[in-house]
Motif scaffolding. Structure first.
Motif, PDB file in Angstrom:
ATOM      1  N   LEU A  31       0.814  -1.215   0.000  1.00  0.00           N
ATOM      2  CA  LEU A  31       0.000   0.000   0.000  1.00  0.00           C
ATOM      3  C   LEU A  31       0.849   1.267   0.000  1.00  0.00           C
ATOM      4  CD1 LEU A  31      -2.872  -1.013   2.418  1.00  0.00           C
ATOM      5  CD2 LEU A  31      -2.987  -0.743  -0.065  1.00  0.00           C
ATOM      6  N   TRP A  32       2.114   1.163   0.353  1.00  0.00           N
ATOM      7  CA  TRP A  32       3.027   2.308   0.365  1.00  0.00           C
ATOM      8  C   TRP A  32       3.683   2.403  -1.013  1.00  0.00           C
ATOM      9  CZ3 TRP A  32       8.110   2.585   3.567  1.00  0.00           C
ATOM     10  CH2 TRP A  32       8.597   3.885   3.563  1.00  0.00           C
ATOM     11  N   VAL A  33       2.890   2.747  -2.004  1.00  0.00           N
ATOM     12  CA  VAL A  33       3.297   2.732  -3.413  1.00  0.00           C
ATOM     13  C   VAL A  33       4.451   3.689  -3.693  1.00  0.00           C
ATOM     14  CG1 VAL A  33       2.517   3.089  -5.782  1.00  0.00           C
ATOM     15  CG2 VAL A  33       0.990   2.026  -4.113  1.00  0.00           C
ATOM     16  N   SER A  34       4.477   4.813  -3.049  1.00  0.00           N
ATOM     17  CA  SER A  34       5.539   5.781  -3.338  1.00  0.00           C
ATOM     18  C   SER A  34       6.931   5.233  -3.018  1.00  0.00           C
ATOM     19  CB  SER A  34       5.303   7.073  -2.570  1.00  0.00           C
ATOM     20  OG  SER A  34       5.360   6.842  -1.171  1.00  0.00           O
ATOM     21  N   SER A  35       7.015   4.192  -2.199  1.00  0.00           N
ATOM     22  CA  SER A  35       8.325   3.617  -1.873  1.00  0.00           C
ATOM     23  C   SER A  35       8.901   2.784  -3.011  1.00  0.00           C
ATOM     24  CB  SER A  35       8.224   2.756  -0.614  1.00  0.00           C
ATOM     25  OG  SER A  35       7.490   1.578  -0.870  1.00  0.00           O
ATOM     26  N   TYR A  36       8.053   2.325  -3.920  1.00  0.00           N
ATOM     27  CA  TYR A  36       8.555   1.484  -5.012  1.00  0.00           C
ATOM     28  C   TYR A  36       8.088   1.927  -6.396  1.00  0.00           C
ATOM     29  CZ  TYR A  36       4.001  -0.913  -4.682  1.00  0.00           C
ATOM     30  OH  TYR A  36       2.676  -1.204  -4.643  1.00  0.00           O
ATOM     31  N   ALA A  37       7.542   3.110  -6.514  1.00  0.00           N
ATOM     32  CA  ALA A  37       7.066   3.618  -7.806  1.00  0.00           C
ATOM     33  C   ALA A  37       8.223   4.267  -8.571  1.00  0.00           C
ATOM     34  CB  ALA A  37       5.932   4.603  -7.601  1.00  0.00           C
ATOM     35  N   LYS A  38       9.149   3.428  -9.001  1.00  0.00           N
ATOM     36  CA  LYS A  38      10.304   3.904  -9.771  1.00  0.00           C
ATOM     37  C   LYS A  38      10.800   2.779 -10.670  1.00  0.00           C
ATOM     38  CE  LYS A  38      12.871   3.131  -5.544  1.00  0.00           C
ATOM     39  NZ  LYS A  38      13.573   3.743  -4.456  1.00  0.00           N
ATOM     40  N   PHE A  48      12.310  -1.863 -11.317  1.00  0.00           N
ATOM     41  CA  PHE A  48      12.135  -2.049  -9.874  1.00  0.00           C
ATOM     42  C   PHE A  48      10.668  -2.226  -9.499  1.00  0.00           C
ATOM     43  CE2 PHE A  48      11.601  -0.265  -5.559  1.00  0.00           C
ATOM     44  CZ  PHE A  48      12.418  -1.139  -4.869  1.00  0.00           C
ATOM     45  N   PHE A  49       9.793  -1.438 -10.078  1.00  0.00           N
ATOM     46  CA  PHE A  49       8.366  -1.481  -9.772  1.00  0.00           C
ATOM     47  C   PHE A  49       7.811  -2.903  -9.864  1.00  0.00           C
ATOM     48  CE2 PHE A  49       3.878  -1.168 -11.034  1.00  0.00           C
ATOM     49  CZ  PHE A  49       3.378  -0.395 -10.005  1.00  0.00           C
ATOM     50  N   TYR A  50       8.229  -3.643 -10.868  1.00  0.00           N
ATOM     51  CA  TYR A  50       7.703  -4.997 -11.083  1.00  0.00           C
ATOM     52  C   TYR A  50       8.407  -6.050 -10.231  1.00  0.00           C
ATOM     53  CZ  TYR A  50       5.302  -2.867 -14.987  1.00  0.00           C
ATOM     54  OH  TYR A  50       4.508  -2.058 -15.752  1.00  0.00           O
ATOM     55  N   TRP A  51       9.747  -6.018 -10.198  1.00  0.00           N
ATOM     56  CA  TRP A  51      10.422  -7.081  -9.452  1.00  0.00           C
ATOM     57  C   TRP A  51      10.240  -6.922  -7.952  1.00  0.00           C
ATOM     58  CZ3 TRP A  51      14.278  -6.154  -5.993  1.00  0.00           C
ATOM     59  CH2 TRP A  51      15.156  -5.085  -6.192  1.00  0.00           C
ATOM     60  N   TYR A  52      10.044  -5.702  -7.468  1.00  0.00           N
ATOM     61  CA  TYR A  52       9.777  -5.491  -6.050  1.00  0.00           C
ATOM     62  C   TYR A  52       8.453  -6.148  -5.657  1.00  0.00           C
ATOM     63  CZ  TYR A  52       8.902  -2.968  -1.679  1.00  0.00           C
ATOM     64  OH  TYR A  52       8.643  -2.645  -0.372  1.00  0.00           O
ATOM     65  N   GLN A  53       7.440  -5.986  -6.480  1.00  0.00           N
ATOM     66  CA  GLN A  53       6.143  -6.608  -6.189  1.00  0.00           C
ATOM     67  C   GLN A  53       6.225  -8.128  -6.251  1.00  0.00           C
ATOM     68  OE1 GLN A  53       2.577  -4.562  -7.862  1.00  0.00           O
ATOM     69  NE2 GLN A  53       4.146  -3.326  -8.865  1.00  0.00           N
ATOM     70  N   MET A  54       6.955  -8.654  -7.212  1.00  0.00           N
ATOM     71  CA  MET A  54       7.113 -10.109  -7.310  1.00  0.00           C
ATOM     72  C   MET A  54       7.906 -10.665  -6.132  1.00  0.00           C
ATOM     73  SD  MET A  54       5.391 -11.212  -9.790  1.00  0.00           S
ATOM     74  CE  MET A  54       4.201  -9.938  -9.461  1.00  0.00           C
TER      75      MET A  54
END
Length: 84
Positions: A31-38, A48-54
């Motif tokens: 839910l803290w999207v701003s931490s990984y929206a790059k 990063f946006f995709y592999w962080y979520q995976m």
């Protein structure tokens, strides 16, 4: 009579707090999207946006398994038995 004299355990214990943290951590991270929206750093060409979520899919699985095992231990301790 107080809970101590009746032999009941309190509903909130340190073990249950750890269980809750294991289950809440993935929600907070996602839910803290701003931490990984790059897009940087890339991993094998994946932004990063995709592999962080995976990565969190795997971490969430691990944390859920830990929470489940801790919950089983908590329930066994509350019943006073050693049955598995």
């Amino acid at each position: 009579m107080s809970e101590a004299t009746q032999g009941k355990q309190p509903p909130i214990t340190p073990l249950r707090v750890v269980i809750a943290l294991c289950l809440v951590a993935p929600f907070v991270a996602m839910l803290w999207v701003s931490s990984y929206a790059k897009t940087e750093p890339l991993f094998a060409g994946i932004p990063f946006f995709y592999w962080y979520q995976m990565l969190w899919v795997l971490v969430s699985t691990l944390l859920t398994m830990i929470a489940y095992k801790l919950w089983q231990r908590d329930q066994r301790d509350r019943k006073g038995g050693d049955a598995r």
